[in-house]
Design an enzyme around this catalytic site. Structure first.
Site, short mmCIF file in Angstrom:
data_model
loop_
_atom_site.label_atom_id
_atom_site.label_comp_id
_atom_site.label_asym_id
_atom_site.label_seq_id
_atom_site.Cartn_x
_atom_site.Cartn_y
_atom_site.Cartn_z
N GLY A 133 0.82 -1.21 0.00
CA GLY A 133 0.00 0.00 0.00
C GLY A 133 0.85 1.26 0.00
N GLY A 178 -0.60 4.50 0.60
CA GLY A 178 -1.39 5.61 1.12
C GLY A 178 -0.54 6.44 2.07
N LEU A 179 -1.22 7.18 2.90
CA LEU A 179 -0.51 8.10 3.79
C LEU A 179 0.20 7.36 4.92
CD1 LEU A 179 0.32 10.88 4.13
CD2 LEU A 179 -1.92 11.47 4.99
N GLY A 203 1.56 3.84 4.08
CA GLY A 203 2.50 2.99 3.35
C GLY A 203 3.60 3.78 2.66
N HIS A 223 -20.38 8.14 7.72
CA HIS A 223 -20.32 9.60 7.56
C HIS A 223 -21.70 10.13 7.23
CE1 HIS A 223 -18.88 13.51 6.53
NE2 HIS A 223 -17.65 13.17 6.89
N SER A 265 -18.09 17.39 2.35
CA SER A 265 -17.42 17.74 3.61
C SER A 265 -18.41 18.05 4.72
CB SER A 265 -16.51 18.95 3.41
OG SER A 265 -16.03 19.36 4.66
N ARG A 322 -20.35 12.66 14.25
CA ARG A 322 -20.73 11.87 13.08
C ARG A 322 -21.63 10.69 13.40
NH1 ARG A 322 -14.92 11.54 9.89
NH2 ARG A 322 -14.85 13.75 9.38
N GLU A 363 -4.97 2.89 8.59
CA GLU A 363 -6.34 2.40 8.81
C GLU A 363 -6.38 0.88 8.87
OE1 GLU A 363 -9.20 4.11 6.10
OE2 GLU A 363 -10.87 2.98 6.98
N SER A 416 -7.62 10.84 11.12
CA SER A 416 -7.23 9.67 10.32
C SER A 416 -5.97 9.96 9.51
CB SER A 416 -8.37 9.24 9.40
OG SER A 416 -8.61 10.19 8.43
#
Lengths: 637, 249, 225
Positions: free
Chosen positions: A39, A41-42, A44, A265, A283, A329, A424, A439
């Site tokens: 991965g 992502g932010l 990996g 959400h 948003s 949420r 995550e 997150s």
């Protein structure tokens, strides 16, 4: 049996303590060690880049065409860091406490504290990379308040904070790839984890272009494969987001924890038809000025603007006068679902609630509201063809973030030696509910600052291991299993596509293990999941072959894993006889409908062990002890 | 609504492609273009045919993975959109829609509508970064950056790397894509130290990948989903010429 | 920086394009100013133009500049050819149906075609005047200067000849309308305000040049109807 390996010392000293005493690998030895990252992502991308900088041989695998596509890119709101740049009384402890409380006291104090502690470094790092966060006229960083906290600690880059953070991480990853420290395998999917003598030693991957099955060995494997919210089919996640890497690890012995904790959400676009492939998130900032309502009358078919004020139910304002439309949420999502279930849903499919800007426009003028939300309004109009300036938006809750994931200890190591889970994909810092803008933070903290340190503590014992051969029986077996499974998918030659099963599963999950759950519903859900799984393995149809580009084959693999994970989620939800955070069990609520937590019996993390295909998983409890904070009741009344 | 699709089918990068015609009935106008293709694929699977391969991921216009040439234009007949944000309501009932991959000689067709855009990654690898390693960053506020500079940098940084600019350019120039990153980092003080090295390396990489020259037709700006301005290209030229004059080549 | 880099680098190729283009554009101003002498009263124009032509062709500095100009023109053409061929290669097989044109002006996409029209015109122009002047057998005027004016004047009496000129100047106008500001951009003018300014300058220049060059044959033609 579960040992979280929390370091000694007072809370604020634990991470320092750990770093002072953990084992290190000297630079010459790092070259001898291979690490696989799944991965980009932010979590990996920073992990791979940082490990590459440190001198390890890193291989990074991802199914997209480039590392910049990972779904962190879609996060809008912002990233929290307790920098206290606004001098509004913020500090690490407050950030820690807000996170812990937001998670309804179902996460570890030590992990959560560390998250807040390192948060400031993440912002420094991102800024140094050139991430263009919003600024004040004087040139300093701007902040906003987010997710109902009382301080302004959220850093943001317009509505594309995730994109900018991810591109920062992507840029450092690109640099390491260019320097040859990291080798990138795009369009590759992990099919199996290879475990040798209890240690993660490599993976089996499929090249998604040629279909070739590849073996890759390593001294440690890091899963940064993201969340599994796509199990609901309709979610805010990307089409390709999946649970497969985590699930393969789970099957090989990694426990999964808190799996039924899924954040829905509240401000997503409702489903408009059966063809729909995702629900777009709008948003949450919209709730600052928009008022949420449904008609008081069931099945009221009038055009929203024709419904007079006295026939509207502004239910959030009514139920939660203090927070009103800004209720957290989970509460906003649950309340919306209640209204929809009560037959008051609006829109052609009666599956939405109104988010109305009429009063805000009256008060501030259309221009000012346009300045604030213009891009969101345009996006809404682009997708739905309706203008929020002229009529209320329609919104509905959608699966968004999975707090649960692979169980990890303080070092982010799973129950398999040498297998780490970050971002995550792991369960750790958010407890039963995630605080807004945490997150991006958790993913970054894990990837940049934690795993590059903790992995050294493990790899220091591997410097004499030498290159791990891929011609061992374990690799043979893993490859065999992977190919076997692919062949099986193709050989069923049934009548229904993987997409069909995914959609069916999504419906089951949404209704039985969704925004709110109850015992009977979950039991029924488990039954339905099993039936669907049975049907999947007898009636699936996958066209094409293995050794070619075959998206249907990829989908089938992912759906097969979702079908197993779904049951685990149901078990997890079933086991927890309380309501906490995003887990709302209808049987456990106060008289006025609020979540009823049971700290006496459920102050633990449920970590599940895989016991075999279709078998009931085995529960392990990691008791949570709160030394610094006294758990309180979340109230937004 | 009903449409007729003419879709480019190509077995792999080596084989020759051709168009296949498909008819789709009873589509919902609220569908996105990609959801319409999902429907087509479901239909093909049921007819025992091989579904059409195409790329997509986030389907909300930010990841940049989707991208098709629809009726002769990347992402269809709207300006500033991604394919996933193109909806069927913008087509007429009974339309014949031509679907091709994004075209450029640097984008090899992998299968059907999937193309390989890794050339863009290699441009980034050449210099699309600030060489800062983890842990070495000073306090974020120690480097004041004007609000306008930050916003300008953001506008450049908003690029989603989808390749629309390249596909829409008659020269298949990667100038807009490359210049957006160069401009972002040239606008910010963080990028100052590697300023000359970066622009030279990235331009060299862009050329090595076989992208064409920018002839300033400005078509890229018209199609860019993020509305990245062509002034970025001007800035790249400035940065490059400056590096040349300073003898940093 | 080796020569290979110059020819491979897309930005350097463009720098050559813009510098040569701007130099030629600058020459156009001088050329046009000189040409306006043709519009003086017949007798005055006759002698002055021939004297002017003599001056240009017998001054060593101007001679050098002229050769620099020819070289510039050749570089501009060859570079354009190279860029066009390379760009065609970059665009690969292209689209089966191509509607990308709606995103840009046709003249910005077709600088090559406009350039070819101008080049063909230049060949004619050189053949009829430059070659004639240098190597042709032409009469002399009363001052003893070669009577190039007469040749020009005679040729502009022919409608078809004037038409060719006007077509060429329209092509030149569009070529300049894109070329001038585009050259400034290639040289790195990135400030938003200056970009606007160079666009205005470029387009104004293009109009003035094509109009200026076109009216001369047109007026001579009309006067002699």
């Amino acid at each position: 049996m579960l040992n979280a390996k929390i370091p000694d010392g007072p809370l604020e000293k634990k991470w320092k303590n750990y770093q002072e005493h953990c084992k290190l690998v000297n630079p010459a030895n790092k070259k001898k060690l291979d690490v696989i990252v799944i991965g980009t992502g932010l979590s990996g991308a920073p992990a791979a880049a940082t490990l590459g900088e440190l001198g390890y041989n890193v291989k990074v695998f991802f199914f997209q065409d480039t590392a910049r596509r990972a779904h962190s890119v879609a996060a809008q709101g912002g990233i929290n860091a307790s920098k206290n740049y606004q001098n509004d009384g913020d500090n690490v402890f407050r950030h820690f406490y807000d996170t812990l409380k937001g998670g309804d006291f179902r996460s570890r104090e030590a992990n959560t504290y560390r998250l807040a502690e390192i948060s400031a470094n993440v912002i420094d790092q991102a800024v140094a990379q050139g991430v263009p966060f919003a600024r004040e006229y004087g040139g300093v960083l701007a902040n906003r308040s987010f997710g109902g906290v009382q301080v302004k600690r959220t850093f943001y880059a317009q509505g594309q904070t995730g994109q900018q953070m991810l591109l920062g991480a992507y840029s450092v990853l690109m640099r390491q790839i260019g320097l040859g420290h990291v080798k990138s395998y795009n369009r590759h999917e992990m099919l199996e984890l290879v475990v040798i003598d209890g240690k993660a030693r490599g993976i089996i991957a499929r090249n998604l272009i040629t279909g070739e099955i590849e073996r890759h060995s390593a001294h440690a494997v890091i899963l940064a494969s993201g969340g599994y919210g796509k199990i609901y089919y309709l979610s805010t996640l990307a089409i390709g987001s999946n649970a497969s890497a985590a699930w393969k690890a789970h099957r090989k012995g990694a426990f999964m924890a808190g799996v039924s904790w899924v954040q829905f959400h509240p401000t997503c676009l409702p489903q408009s038809g059966d063809y729909q492939s995702k629900l777009t998130l709008m948003s949450e900032a919209l709730r600052n000025d928009g008022r949420i309502w449904v008609p008081k009358l069931k099945g009221d078919d009038r055009f929203p603007n024709d419904i007079p004020e006295e026939e509207r139910d502004y239910y959030l304002e009514r139920k939660y006068p203090a927070f009103g439309n800004l209720a957290p949420r989970d509460i906003a999502s649950r309340s919306a679902k209640e209204q929809i279930d009560a037959g008051k849903g609006v829109g052609p499919n009666k599956n939405a609630v109104y988010l109305d800007f009429k009063d805000a426009i009256k008060e501030y003028g259309a221009e000012e509201i346009g300045d604030r939300y213009g891009n969101l309004f345009r996006m809404y109009e682009k997708i739905t063809g309706m203008s929020p300036y002229k009529q209320p938006m329609m919104i509905s809750p959608a699966a968004h973030f999975t707090m649960g994931g692979l169980w990890v200890d303080y070092e982010l190591m799973t129950t398999i030696q040498g297998l780490y889970a970050v971002g995550e994909a792991n369960f750790s810092d958010h407890g039963a509910n995630r605080l807004g803008a945490n997150s991006l933070l958790q993913a970054s903290v894990d990837g940049y600052f934690i795993v590059p340190v903790t992995i050294g503590n493990y790899l220091s014992n591997e410097i004499r291991t030498g290159k791990i051969p891929t011609d061992t029986p374990e690799f043979d077996k893993a490859e065999e299993d992977a190919v076997e499974r692919l062949k099986k998918f193709i050989s069923i030659k049934g009548t229904k596509s993987a997409e069909y099963y995914h959609k069916q599963l999504g419906k089951i999950m949404f209704h039985h293990v969704g925004v709110s759950r109850n015992k009977k519903g979950i039991e029924e859900g488990i039954k339905l999941i099993r039936e669907l799984r049975e049907d999947f393995w007898t009636n699936l149809k996958v066209p094409g072959g293995i050794y070619e580009v075959n998206s249907e084959l990829e989908k089938a693999g992912r759906v097969a894993d979702f079908l197993e994970l779904a049951e685990l989620m149901a078990h997890d939800a079933y086991d927890r006889d309380e309501s906490c955070g995003a887990h709302f069990r209808e049987e456990y609520q106060t008289e006025d409908g609020e979540a009823l937590r049971n700290d006496d019996e459920y102050m633990y993390v449920s970590a599940w062990e895989y016991t075999g295909y279709g078998k009931t998983p085995k529960l392990h409890k990691e008791e949570l002890t709160f030394e610094v904070v006294k758990p309180s009741v979340r109230s937004y009344k | 609504m009903n449409v007729t699709l003419k879709v480019w089918r190509q077995k792999n990068s080596k084989s020759k492609g051709h168009f296949e015609t498909y008819k789709l009935n009873d589509l919902n106008p609220d569908m996105s273009f990609l959801e319409m293709l999902d429907v087509l694929n479901e239909q093909l699977i049921h007819e025992d045919k091989i579904p059409v391969e195409f790329d997509s991921d986030c389907r909300e216009g930010i990841c940049g993975q989707c991208g098709l040439t629809i009726n002769g234009r990347p992402n269809g007949h709207h300006h500033h959109t991604t394919t996933c944000q193109m909806h069927m309501r913008h087509f007429e009932d009974g339309d014949t829609i031509l679907v091709e991959p994004l075209r450029a000689s640097a984008f090899t067709v992998i299968k059907d509508l999937k193309v390989d855009r890794s050339a863009m990654d290699r441009i980034m690898q050449a210099g699309g970064f600030v060489s800062v390693h983890t842990g070495s960053a000073p306090d974020a506020n120690s480097l004041p950056i004007g609000k306008m500079d930050a916003e300008d940098a953001f506008d450049s940084a908003a690029c989603i790397g989808c390749g629309t600019c390249i596909a829409t350019c008659k020269n298949s120039s990667a100038a807009l894509f490359t210049s957006a990153k160069i401009t972002q980092l040239a606008t910010l003080p963080q990028g100052e130290i590697e300023r000359e090295k970066r622009v030279v390396a990235m331009v060299d990489a862009m050329d090595a990948e076989g992208f064409g020259s920018c002839t300033n037709t400005e078509a890229c700006e018209m199609e860019c989903p993020q509305e990245i301005s062509v002034t970025n290209i001007a800035r790249m030229n400035f940065e490059y010429n400056r590096a040349l004059l300073l003898g940093k080549k | 920086m080796g020569t290979s880099v110059i020819f491979k680098n897309t930005l350097i190729r463009k720098i050559f394009m813009s510098l040569t283009g701007l130099f030629i554009a600058f020459f156009l101003i001088i050329h046009l100013l000189g040409n306006f002498q043709l519009l003086l009263p017949y007798e005055q124009a006759h002698l002055q133009y021939n004297w002017y032509s003599h001056l240009l062709s017998h001054n060593i500095i101007i001679e050098i500049i002229a050769y620099v100009l020819y070289a510039t023109l050749i570089i501009h053409i060859l570079d354009a050819l190279l860029i066009t061929l390379e760009n065609r290669k970059s665009n690969g097989q292209g689209l089966k149906v191509d509607k990308r044109g709606v995103n840009s002006s046709w003249f910005s996409r077709n600088m090559g075609i406009l350039g070819v029209i101008i080049l063909l015109f230049l060949i004619l122009h050189f053949k009829d005047y430059w070659y004639m002047y240098k190597f042709g057998n032409i009469p002399v005027d009363e001052k003893g200067n070669k009577d190039i004016f007469l040749i020009v004047h005679e040729s502009f009496k022919q409608g078809w000849y004037v038409a060719i000129y006007i077509v060429a100047f329209i092509a030149l106008g569009f070529h300049l309308a894109h070329g001038i500001w585009s050259a400034f951009r290639t040289l790195g003018v990135y400030n938003k305000w200056y970009i606007k300014l160079t666009k205005y300058i470029g387009i104004t220049f293009a109009i003035l040049m094509s109009l200026g060059f076109a009216i001369i044959p047109a007026i001579i033609y009309l006067k002699n109807l």
